[in-house]
Design a protein around this motif. Structure first.
Motif, PDB file in Angstrom:
ATOM      1  N   ASP A 194       0.833  -1.207   0.000  1.00  0.00           N
ATOM      2  CA  ASP A 194       0.000   0.000   0.000  1.00  0.00           C
ATOM      3  C   ASP A 194       0.868   1.259   0.000  1.00  0.00           C
ATOM      4  O   ASP A 194       0.519   2.267  -0.632  1.00  0.00           O
ATOM      5  N   ILE A 197       2.109   1.699  -3.497  1.00  0.00           N
ATOM      6  CA  ILE A 197       1.031   2.220  -4.348  1.00  0.00           C
ATOM      7  C   ILE A 197       0.852   3.719  -4.112  1.00  0.00           C
ATOM      8  O   ILE A 197       0.631   4.494  -5.053  1.00  0.00           O
ATOM      9  N   GLU A 198       0.972   4.130  -2.860  1.00  0.00           N
ATOM     10  CA  GLU A 198       0.872   5.562  -2.524  1.00  0.00           C
ATOM     11  C   GLU A 198       1.966   6.356  -3.232  1.00  0.00           C
ATOM     12  O   GLU A 198       1.713   7.433  -3.790  1.00  0.00           O
ATOM     13  N   TYR A 200       3.549   5.439  -5.939  1.00  0.00           N
ATOM     14  CA  TYR A 200       3.266   5.348  -7.368  1.00  0.00           C
ATOM     15  C   TYR A 200       2.239   6.412  -7.794  1.00  0.00           C
ATOM     16  O   TYR A 200       2.416   7.104  -8.807  1.00  0.00           O
ATOM     17  N   ARG A 201       1.201   6.566  -7.014  1.00  0.00           N
ATOM     18  CA  ARG A 201       0.122   7.478  -7.395  1.00  0.00           C
ATOM     19  C   ARG A 201       0.473   8.944  -7.171  1.00  0.00           C
ATOM     20  O   ARG A 201      -0.100   9.824  -7.825  1.00  0.00           O
ATOM     21  N   LYS A 202       1.391   9.218  -6.272  1.00  0.00           N
ATOM     22  CA  LYS A 202       1.791  10.597  -6.021  1.00  0.00           C
ATOM     23  C   LYS A 202       2.923  11.059  -6.939  1.00  0.00           C
ATOM     24  O   LYS A 202       3.205  12.254  -7.019  1.00  0.00           O
ATOM     25  N   ASP A 203       3.569  10.110  -7.605  1.00  0.00           N
ATOM     26  CA  ASP A 203       4.705  10.439  -8.474  1.00  0.00           C
ATOM     27  C   ASP A 203       4.196  11.091  -9.764  1.00  0.00           C
ATOM     28  O   ASP A 203       3.286  10.568 -10.409  1.00  0.00           O
ATOM     29  N   PRO A 206       4.765   8.088 -13.037  1.00  0.00           N
ATOM     30  CA  PRO A 206       4.647   6.821 -12.302  1.00  0.00           C
ATOM     31  C   PRO A 206       5.829   5.879 -12.535  1.00  0.00           C
ATOM     32  O   PRO A 206       6.212   5.622 -13.676  1.00  0.00           O
ATOM     33  N   LYS A 234      -5.261  -3.676  -7.077  1.00  0.00           N
ATOM     34  CA  LYS A 234      -5.397  -2.292  -6.628  1.00  0.00           C
ATOM     35  C   LYS A 234      -5.322  -1.297  -7.788  1.00  0.00           C
ATOM     36  O   LYS A 234      -5.282  -0.078  -7.563  1.00  0.00           O
ATOM     37  N   ILE A 236      -2.878  -1.223 -10.380  1.00  0.00           N
ATOM     38  CA  ILE A 236      -1.577  -0.961 -11.000  1.00  0.00           C
ATOM     39  C   ILE A 236      -1.485  -1.763 -12.306  1.00  0.00           C
ATOM     40  O   ILE A 236      -1.685  -2.978 -12.288  1.00  0.00           O
TER      41      ILE A 236
END
Length: 343
Positions: A194, A197-198, A200-203, A206, A234, A236
Motif C-alpha cells: 500500500d 502504491i501511494e 506510485y500514485r503521487k509520483d 509513475p 489495486k 496498478i
C-alpha cells in the motif's frame, strides 16, 4: 556561560550530523551524531528555561525520571502483548527481555546510590552493602550504556521516517515478507504494498514497481507473484510491474532488483519500501552493493514495533565492526569504575 557552551556544541553537532547524513544516510555514525545533537539541544533548552523560571526545570527533570521508570513497565507489558498476539518465539520475547534488563538496571542504580548511605548508619552490614553497591554500579553503567545506544538507534530510525522526500522516482523496490498459507499476502506485506502504491500514485511520472521475494519451501507461489497480483487488484497496470522472484533474503532482494534496474535503459532514481523499523538496515545493504536509493517505511502495528526495532538493533550490532565499537564504548564507560575499585 553553560547555556552558551551548550548552544555552541548544539550547533556544531547538528552541523556534523547534517554533513554526515547528506554524504550517506546509512552510516552508523549518524545514530550517534543525531543523539548527541538532540542531547545538547535538550540541555540548551533546559538552561534557557531555567533562566526564566527555575521551577520548570524541576518539573522537566521530574517528568524525565517518571518516563525512565515507566520504560521497563511499558516494555514488559508490550512483551506480554506480543506473546499473546504473535506467539512464543525468541523474536517475540525481545521486548519483554529488554524491559526486564532495563528494570534490573534501574534497580542496580538504586542499589549503587542508596546502599552506601545505608552502610554509613548500619556498620554491621557495611561490607555487604558496599559489595552490593559496587556490583550494582557495574550493572547500572552497563545497562545505561546499552539503553543509550539503543535510544540513539531508535531516534535515527524514527528520523528516517519523518524527513521530507522527493516524489520523482523511476523504480520502487518492495521487499517481500512471508505469505499466509503459502499464497496470501499478510497484513505486514500489504502495508508495504500500500505504501508503494501511494508512492506510485503521487509520483508525477509513475515509476516501475519491483515486488521482490522468492518462493519459500512452505509457499505455493513466490512472494513476488502474490505481491504482483495484489498490486494489479489495486489498479496498478501489469506493464508497470517487474517481478523479482528468485531472492530468499533482504540482501538478495536488493542485489537482484539492482540487476533488473541496471539492465534497463533510462534514468534510475530508486526508492525501496519496507516496514519502517527495517529501513535503516536495508539502506546499509544498499550501500554495500552500490545501489543508490531512498528508503521509505510502511506502517506497522504499534505493539509490534518495539520488538521489531530491538531485533534490528541486535542485527546491526551482530556485524563484527559494530559489535567491536559497541564493546569498546562499554569498556570506556566502565573503565573508571574498574580503576576506582581496583585501586
Amino acid at each position: 556561560m553553560f547555556d552558551n557552551i551548550f548552544i555552541t556544541l548544539n550547533v556544531i553537532c547538528w552541523g556534523l550530523f547534517a554533513i554526515s547524513f547528506l554524504i550517506d544516510r546509512s552510516r552508523y555514525r549518524n545514530c550517534a551524531l543525531l543523539f548527541i545533537a538532540c542531547f545538547f539541544a535538550a540541555c540548551a533548552t533546559i538552561f534557557e528555561v531555567g533562566k526564566h523560571e527555575s521551577s520548570y526545570v524541576i518539573y522537566i527533570l521530574g517528568a524525565m525520571i517518571i518516563i525512565l521508570l515507566a520504560v521497563p513497565v511499558f516494555l514488559v507489558i508490550n512483551g506480554v502483548l506480543m506473546i499473546k498476539r504473535e506467539g512464543r518465539s525468541l523474536a517475540n520475547l525481545l521486548s519483554l527481555g529488554f524491559g526486564i534488563v532495563i528494570g534490573l538496571g534501574e534497580l542496580a542504580t538504586y542499589c549503587a546510590v542508596v546502599m552506601p548511605e545505608i552502610a554509613a548508619y548500619r556498620w554491621e552490614a557495611s561490607n555487604l552493602l558496599h559489595v552490593i553497591s559496587k556490583y550494582g554500579m557495574f550493572v547500572s553503567t552497563s545497562v545505561i550504556y546499552i539503553s543509550i545506544a539503543f535510544l540513539a538507534f531508535m531516534l535515527y530510525c524514527v528520523f528516517l521516517q519523518i524527513i521530507p522526500r522527493k516524489r520523482d522516482f523511476d523504480y520502487v523496490i518492495i521487499h517481500g515478507a512471508g505469505l499466509i498459507n503459502g499464497n496470501k499476502v499478510s497484513k505486514l506485506l500489504a502495508d508495504r504494498l500500500d505504501k508503494a502504491i501511494e508512492i506510485y500514485r503521487k509520483d508525477p511520472t509513475p515509476p516501475i514497481l519491483i515486488p521482490s521475494g522468492g518462493k519459500g519451501s512452505d509457499e505455493v507461489l513466490s512472494e513476488a507473484e502474490a505481491m504482483a497480483a495484489y498490486l494489479m487488484e489495486k489498479g496498478i497496470p501489469a506493464d508497470m510491474i517487474i517481478k523479482e522472484d528468485k531472492s530468499t533474503t533482504t540482501f538478495e532482494n536488493l542485489e537482484n532488483s539492482k540487476a533488473i534496474i541496471e539492465s534497463r535503459e533510462g534514468r534510475k532514481k530508486t526508492v525501496l519500501v519496507t516496514s519502517n523499523y527495517h529501513v535503516y538496515r536495508a539502506l546499509r545493504y544498499c550501500r554495500k552493493i552500490g545501489l543508490k536509493c531512498t528508503g521509505v517505511g510502511s506502517h506497522v502495528a504499534f505493539y509490534f514495533w518495539p520488538s521489531a526495532l530491538i531485533r534490528e538493533y541486535i542485527a546491526i550490532h551482530a556485524e563484527k565492526k559494530h559489535f567491536i565499537l559497541l564493546a569498546l564504548g562499554w569498556l570506556i564507560c566502565i573503565l573508571p569504575l574498574i580503576l576506582a575499585y581496583s585501586g
